[in-house]
Scaffold this active site. Structure first.
Site, short mmCIF file in Angstrom:
data_model
loop_
_atom_site.label_atom_id
_atom_site.label_comp_id
_atom_site.label_asym_id
_atom_site.label_seq_id
_atom_site.Cartn_x
_atom_site.Cartn_y
_atom_site.Cartn_z
N GLU A 1 -5.57 -4.65 10.61
CA GLU A 1 -4.57 -3.61 10.76
C GLU A 1 -4.85 -2.79 12.02
O GLU A 1 -5.64 -1.84 11.97
CB GLU A 1 -4.59 -2.68 9.55
CG GLU A 1 -4.24 -3.34 8.25
CD GLU A 1 -3.61 -2.34 7.28
OE1 GLU A 1 -2.49 -2.59 6.82
OE2 GLU A 1 -4.22 -1.30 7.02
N SER B 1 3.19 -1.88 10.46
CA SER B 1 4.63 -1.95 10.71
C SER B 1 5.24 -3.31 10.36
O SER B 1 6.14 -3.78 11.04
CB SER B 1 4.95 -1.56 12.16
OG SER B 1 4.60 -0.19 12.38
N LYS C 1 0.14 4.24 -0.32
CA LYS C 1 -0.51 5.46 0.22
C LYS C 1 -0.28 6.63 -0.74
O LYS C 1 -0.23 6.41 -1.96
CB LYS C 1 0.00 5.74 1.64
CG LYS C 1 -0.16 4.49 2.53
CD LYS C 1 -0.05 4.76 3.98
CE LYS C 1 -0.23 3.44 4.73
NZ LYS C 1 -0.26 3.60 6.17
N HIS D 1 -9.68 1.13 4.71
CA HIS D 1 -8.42 1.36 5.45
C HIS D 1 -8.69 2.35 6.59
O HIS D 1 -9.50 3.27 6.44
CB HIS D 1 -7.36 1.91 4.49
CG HIS D 1 -5.99 1.95 5.10
ND1 HIS D 1 -5.62 2.95 5.96
CD2 HIS D 1 -4.94 1.11 5.00
CE1 HIS D 1 -4.37 2.71 6.36
NE2 HIS D 1 -3.95 1.60 5.80
N ASN E 1 0.87 -1.19 0.00
CA ASN E 1 0.00 0.00 0.00
C ASN E 1 0.91 1.23 0.00
O ASN E 1 1.48 1.58 1.02
CB ASN E 1 -0.89 -0.04 1.25
CG ASN E 1 -1.68 1.24 1.45
OD1 ASN E 1 -1.75 2.08 0.55
ND2 ASN E 1 -2.30 1.37 2.62
N GLU F 1 -7.13 4.81 7.63
CA GLU F 1 -6.93 6.22 7.27
C GLU F 1 -8.17 6.77 6.57
O GLU F 1 -8.54 7.93 6.75
CB GLU F 1 -5.66 6.38 6.42
CG GLU F 1 -4.41 6.25 7.28
CD GLU F 1 -3.19 5.69 6.57
OE1 GLU F 1 -3.13 5.68 5.33
OE2 GLU F 1 -2.26 5.25 7.29
N GLY G 1 2.32 2.52 10.72
CA GLY G 1 3.31 3.59 10.56
C GLY G 1 4.04 3.96 11.84
O GLY G 1 4.68 5.00 11.91
P1 PGA Z 1 2.69 0.47 7.66
O1 PGA Z 1 1.22 0.68 7.01
O2 PGA Z 1 3.22 -0.84 7.10
O3 PGA Z 1 3.48 1.65 7.20
O4 PGA Z 1 2.51 0.41 9.13
C1 PGA Z 1 0.35 -0.38 6.80
C2 PGA Z 1 -0.93 0.10 6.17
O5 PGA Z 1 -1.41 1.18 6.56
O6 PGA Z 1 -1.51 -0.57 5.31
#
Ligand code: PGA
Length: 257
Positions: free
Chosen positions: A172, A218, A11, A100, A9, A102, A178
């Site tokens: 997640e 992460s 983003k 997601h 992903n 976000e 992140g």
């Molecule tokens: P990350 O993000 O691996 O940077 O923690 C995962 C995601 O949001 O899909």
């Protein structure tokens, strides 16, 4: 046997040149293992919508599949700034990440809204990756499973057993995204097991046993092996580490026998 799935992903990162370069590097890094990878796992990159064309060109002739990070549920209409499933298809998009955290948190997406997108994706033969995850506060309040299973039920409202073949679930935890702090394999397995149990009571053992449940938050080359060792972790949704060919290819090749 469930085929493992690894999705990058991206983003809102990179530009069209960066997208092309990254795909070139990922392809080079995976080249030597192409046959083993194709036999046992699926690999997806999900660039920003505006980079889909560049990404599709760079992926030509490769086994890596293209994903989108979002879409609207309508085919067309007065939805300024949105993109419809019909517009994703010509690029060869096969997967779409829906719900997601976000999108839920920053753009106010509700379970009901996500459910409409899941239905639209299925209608257009796109494979939804449905994301669920609890916040740090919810975990501390002991509400993790209640939150996750509520999101799952909401996103899958009205979805029939036969349709589940196209759906992947991604767990997640919001606090792990992140942050560099991943859920421990045990924490993730507890939630993945509950998700599978819920799918089983709703759709039966065969459907639940065939549904892939990814972990995201992460994920790195350093923790993927232990996560994949758990029985209900079928792959990963990778954010930060998917932006570097070296780390993404290591994750994709983890436990490749
Ligand atoms: P990350 O993000 O691996 O940077 O923690 C995962 C995601 O949001 O899909």
């Amino acid at each position: 046997m469930r085929k493992r799935l690894f999705a990058g992903n991206w983003k809102m990162h990179l530009d069209h040149l960066g997208a092309r370069a990254l795909i070139r590097e990922i392809r080079a890094a995976l080249d030597g293992s192409a046959r083993a990878l194709a036999a046992s796992r699926e690999v997806i990159v999900a660039p920003p919508l505006a980079l889909l064309y560049a990404a599709a060109q760079a992926l030509a002739g490769s086994d890596i599949l293209l994903g989108a990070q979002n879409m609207h549920y309508e085919d067309r209409g007065a939805y300024t700034g949105e993109v419809s499933p019909l517009m994703l298809k010509p690029f060869g998009v096969r997967y779409v990440i829906l719900g997601h955290s976000e999108r839920r948190k920053l753009f106010g997406e509700s379970d009901e809204f996500i459910n409409k997108k899941v239905e639209a994706a299925l209608r257009h033969r796109l494979n939804p990756i449905v994301c669920v995850g609890e916040s740090e506060q919810e975990r501390h309040a002991g509400r993790t499973l209640e939150v996750i299973l509520g999101q799952l039920e909401g996103a899958l409202e009205g979805i029939e057993s036969a349709q589940m073949a196209a759906i992947t679930v991604a767990y997640e935890p919001v606090w792990a995204i992140g942050t560099g702090v991943n859920a421990t394999p045990e924490q993730a397995q507890e939630v993945h097991g509950s998700i599978r149990y819920t799918l089983e009571s709703r759709y039966g053992k065969d459907t639940a046993g065939a549904t892939r449940i990814l972990y995201g938050g992460s994920v790195s080359p350093g923790n993927i092996e232990a996560l994949l060792a758990k029985p209900d972790i079928d792959g990963a949704l990778v954010g930060g580490a998917s932006l570097k060919a070296d780390s993404f290819s290591k994750i994709v090749k983890a436990r490749l026998d």
